[in-house]
Design a protein around this motif. Structure first.
Motif, PDB file in Angstrom:
ATOM      1  N   MET A 290       0.501  -1.155  -0.097  1.00  0.00           N
ATOM      2  CA  MET A 290      -0.516  -0.258   0.278  1.00  0.00           C
ATOM      3  C   MET A 290       0.779   1.690  -0.096  1.00  0.00           C
ATOM      4  SD  MET A 290      -3.116  -1.104   0.008  1.00  0.00           S
ATOM      5  CE  MET A 290      -3.537  -2.533  -0.786  1.00  0.00           C
ATOM      6  N   ARG A 291       0.612   2.752  -0.397  1.00  0.00           N
ATOM      7  CA  ARG A 291       1.004   3.497  -0.417  1.00  0.00           C
ATOM      8  C   ARG A 291       2.021   4.593   0.849  1.00  0.00           C
ATOM      9  NH1 ARG A 291       0.938   8.476  -4.484  1.00  0.00           N
ATOM     10  NH2 ARG A 291       2.577   9.475  -3.480  1.00  0.00           N
ATOM     11  N   GLU A 292       1.234   3.600   1.729  1.00  0.00           N
ATOM     12  CA  GLU A 292       1.314   4.537   3.182  1.00  0.00           C
ATOM     13  C   GLU A 292       2.338   3.538   3.749  1.00  0.00           C
ATOM     14  OE1 GLU A 292      -1.432   3.616   3.009  1.00  0.00           O
ATOM     15  OE2 GLU A 292      -2.243   2.205   4.223  1.00  0.00           O
ATOM     16  N   LYS A 293       2.926   2.479   3.423  1.00  0.00           N
ATOM     17  CA  LYS A 293       3.526   1.603   3.334  1.00  0.00           C
ATOM     18  C   LYS A 293       4.969   0.927   2.469  1.00  0.00           C
ATOM     19  CE  LYS A 293       0.774  -1.541   5.871  1.00  0.00           C
ATOM     20  NZ  LYS A 293      -0.502  -3.194   5.987  1.00  0.00           N
ATOM     21  N   ARG A 294       4.952   1.829   1.836  1.00  0.00           N
ATOM     22  CA  ARG A 294       5.736   1.812   0.343  1.00  0.00           C
ATOM     23  C   ARG A 294       7.362   2.452   0.672  1.00  0.00           C
ATOM     24  NH1 ARG A 294       6.170   5.573  -3.553  1.00  0.00           N
ATOM     25  NH2 ARG A 294       6.097   6.906  -3.010  1.00  0.00           N
ATOM     26  N   PHE A 295       7.256   2.932   1.652  1.00  0.00           N
ATOM     27  CA  PHE A 295       8.705   3.416   1.826  1.00  0.00           C
ATOM     28  C   PHE A 295       9.090   2.597   3.752  1.00  0.00           C
ATOM     29  CE2 PHE A 295       7.959   6.916  -0.709  1.00  0.00           C
ATOM     30  CZ  PHE A 295       9.116   6.411  -1.700  1.00  0.00           C
ATOM     31  N   ALA A 296       8.434   2.071   3.772  1.00  0.00           N
ATOM     32  CA  ALA A 296       8.703   1.292   5.089  1.00  0.00           C
ATOM     33  C   ALA A 296       9.925   0.610   5.836  1.00  0.00           C
ATOM     34  CB  ALA A 296       7.248   0.579   6.027  1.00  0.00           C
TER      35      ALA A 296
ATOM     36  N   CYS B 284      13.781  -0.940  -4.162  1.00  0.00           N
ATOM     37  CA  CYS B 284      13.513  -0.165  -3.589  1.00  0.00           C
ATOM     38  C   CYS B 284      12.221  -0.558  -2.534  1.00  0.00           C
ATOM     39  CB  CYS B 284      12.814   1.229  -4.169  1.00  0.00           C
ATOM     40  SG  CYS B 284      14.818   1.911  -4.619  1.00  0.00           S
ATOM     41  N   HIS B 285      12.209  -1.603  -2.775  1.00  0.00           N
ATOM     42  CA  HIS B 285      11.001  -2.577  -1.749  1.00  0.00           C
ATOM     43  C   HIS B 285       9.846  -1.775  -2.039  1.00  0.00           C
ATOM     44  CE1 HIS B 285      13.537  -5.839  -0.722  1.00  0.00           C
ATOM     45  NE2 HIS B 285      14.562  -5.000  -1.210  1.00  0.00           N
ATOM     46  N   VAL B 286       9.354  -0.839  -2.802  1.00  0.00           N
ATOM     47  CA  VAL B 286       8.470   0.275  -2.717  1.00  0.00           C
ATOM     48  C   VAL B 286       6.904  -0.971  -3.448  1.00  0.00           C
ATOM     49  CG1 VAL B 286       7.423   1.725  -4.035  1.00  0.00           C
ATOM     50  CG2 VAL B 286       9.411   1.684  -3.244  1.00  0.00           C
ATOM     51  N   TYR B 287       5.806  -0.993  -2.443  1.00  0.00           N
ATOM     52  CA  TYR B 287       4.417  -1.526  -3.096  1.00  0.00           C
ATOM     53  C   TYR B 287       4.587  -2.885  -2.633  1.00  0.00           C
ATOM     54  CZ  TYR B 287       3.474   3.269  -5.674  1.00  0.00           C
ATOM     55  OH  TYR B 287       3.254   4.285  -5.750  1.00  0.00           O
ATOM     56  N   ASP B 288       3.579  -3.829  -2.672  1.00  0.00           N
ATOM     57  CA  ASP B 288       3.738  -4.375  -2.002  1.00  0.00           C
ATOM     58  C   ASP B 288       4.089  -5.267  -3.383  1.00  0.00           C
ATOM     59  OD1 ASP B 288       2.268  -4.422   0.333  1.00  0.00           O
ATOM     60  OD2 ASP B 288       0.629  -4.958   0.265  1.00  0.00           O
ATOM     61  N   LYS B 289       4.606  -6.947  -3.412  1.00  0.00           N
ATOM     62  CA  LYS B 289       5.332  -7.702  -4.460  1.00  0.00           C
ATOM     63  C   LYS B 289       4.006  -7.890  -5.186  1.00  0.00           C
ATOM     64  CE  LYS B 289       8.519 -11.076  -5.245  1.00  0.00           C
ATOM     65  NZ  LYS B 289       8.953 -12.153  -4.453  1.00  0.00           N
ATOM     66  N   ALA B 290       2.840  -8.384  -4.884  1.00  0.00           N
ATOM     67  CA  ALA B 290       1.459  -8.675  -5.629  1.00  0.00           C
ATOM     68  C   ALA B 290       0.957  -7.112  -6.052  1.00  0.00           C
ATOM     69  CB  ALA B 290       0.242  -9.212  -4.761  1.00  0.00           C
ATOM     70  N   GLU B 291       1.137  -6.086  -5.973  1.00  0.00           N
ATOM     71  CA  GLU B 291       0.498  -4.206  -6.336  1.00  0.00           C
ATOM     72  C   GLU B 291       1.638  -4.767  -7.169  1.00  0.00           C
ATOM     73  OE1 GLU B 291      -1.266  -0.604  -4.969  1.00  0.00           O
ATOM     74  OE2 GLU B 291       0.551  -1.975  -3.314  1.00  0.00           O
ATOM     75  N   ARG B 292       3.208  -5.175  -7.432  1.00  0.00           N
ATOM     76  CA  ARG B 292       4.105  -4.547  -8.701  1.00  0.00           C
ATOM     77  C   ARG B 292       3.574  -4.299  -9.812  1.00  0.00           C
ATOM     78  NH1 ARG B 292       8.758  -5.964  -4.867  1.00  0.00           N
ATOM     79  NH2 ARG B 292       8.115  -5.263  -3.204  1.00  0.00           N
ATOM     80  N   PRO B 293       3.118  -5.475 -10.559  1.00  0.00           N
ATOM     81  CA  PRO B 293       2.311  -5.842 -11.865  1.00  0.00           C
ATOM     82  C   PRO B 293       1.571  -4.897 -12.775  1.00  0.00           C
ATOM     83  CG  PRO B 293       2.352  -8.084 -10.617  1.00  0.00           C
ATOM     84  CD  PRO B 293       2.764  -6.935  -9.547  1.00  0.00           C
ATOM     85  N   ARG B 294       0.219  -5.090 -11.213  1.00  0.00           N
ATOM     86  CA  ARG B 294      -0.876  -4.003 -11.479  1.00  0.00           C
ATOM     87  C   ARG B 294      -0.417  -2.972 -12.048  1.00  0.00           C
ATOM     88  NH1 ARG B 294      -3.328  -0.284  -9.344  1.00  0.00           N
ATOM     89  NH2 ARG B 294      -2.297  -1.005  -7.194  1.00  0.00           N
ATOM     90  N   ARG B 295       0.487  -1.878 -10.540  1.00  0.00           N
ATOM     91  CA  ARG B 295       0.886  -1.115 -10.925  1.00  0.00           C
ATOM     92  C   ARG B 295       1.374  -0.762 -11.931  1.00  0.00           C
ATOM     93  NH1 ARG B 295       1.209   4.406  -9.100  1.00  0.00           N
ATOM     94  NH2 ARG B 295       3.809   5.362  -9.202  1.00  0.00           N
TER      95      ARG B 295
END
Length: 252
Positions: free
Chosen positions: A1-7, A133-144
């Motif tokens: 999720m957006r708020e977690k992407r730079f955790a 950069c481990h940005v966005y959840d792994k499952a979300e990356r292809p869709r983005r």
């Protein structure tokens, strides 16, 4: 999720970004290189401000200092003196490790020669910065990644390798990749240098669309006609900014 992407990035100890600054602020920036023939001043006390949402085209003759100027903004090179602030971060104070993290989350870079990995599909090339950069959840990356490819008009090419794409399509994929981590600033180094005039104009229009959507773009170009399509022209000469470069068109 957006708020977690730079955790996981806080371990790099990046200073908190100041919100009261422009997208880019260079203050009395000097860069001196030592060569066999002596010292060479590439930048001589440059002051430059690029506001959020601007599309600034940097123009100047070869050897004028414009490439050094861009290297200051991207953190590729360090100033000899002065301050470099990008997206509220004092880039001139960061360590090499901090710069790598900062660049991954703050900058999207578009190159003249596309720099796509030839063994990866267009979709995989766009996903790569998110993976690093481990940005966005792994499952979300292809869709983005697919959404970004569609946004720049090459969604149907997602499964193709770069070699099967035209130059214009490859540059659009490269622009999508530069947007992967949702950076506030894009830096484009001669992004139309290998494109025909019609395709180059389409890329510039895409940049204008991105600035209308809130991105800030700093582009180096030798093409004066394309530079005039930006919202502002910054003219570099002999290591400094031409005083009336903000109005720009008169300088070309």
């Amino acid at each position: 999720m957006r708020e977690k992407r730079f955790a996981g990035l806080t371990a790099a100890g990046l200073p908190p970004a100041r919100e009261d600054m422009a997208a880019v602020e260079l203050m009395a920036v000097r860069k001196v290189y030592t060569t066999g023939a002596g010292e060479f001043a590439a930048l001589k006390g440059v002051d430059l401000t690029v506001e959020q949402g601007e599309f600034a085209a940097v123009v100047g003759k070869s050897g004028s200092g414009k490439s050094t100027l861009i290297n200051m903004i991207t953190g590729i090179d360090r100033p000899t003196g002065g301050e470099v602030w990008v997206a509220g971060t004092p880039v001139h104070t960061l360590t090499e490790n901090q710069i790598a993290v900062w660049r991954g989350r703050t900058l999207g870079v578009v190159f003249q020669f596309f720099q796509l990995l030839p063994t990866l599909t267009a979709l995989e090339n766009v996903m790569l910065p998110m993976d690093f950069c481990h940005v966005y959840d792994k499952a979300e990356r292809p869709r983005r990644a697919l959404e970004l490819l569609e946004m720049v008009g090459v969604g149907q090419q997602a499964g193709k390798l770069p070699a099967s794409l035209s130059g214009g399509q490859q540059q659009r994929v490269a622009i999508a990749r530069s947007l992967a981590n949702d950076p506030p600033l894009l830096v484009a180094d001669e992004p139309t240098g290998n494109l025909d005039s019609r395709t180059a104009a389409a890329v510039i229009e895409l940049f204008n669309e991105l600035t209308r959507a809130g991105k800030t773009i700093v582009m180096v170009t030798h093409d004066q006609d394309l530079a005039r399509q930006s919202s502002r022209i910054v003219t570099v000469a002999e290591g400094g900014i031409v005083p009336d470069g903000r109005t720009g068109v008169r300088d070309l």
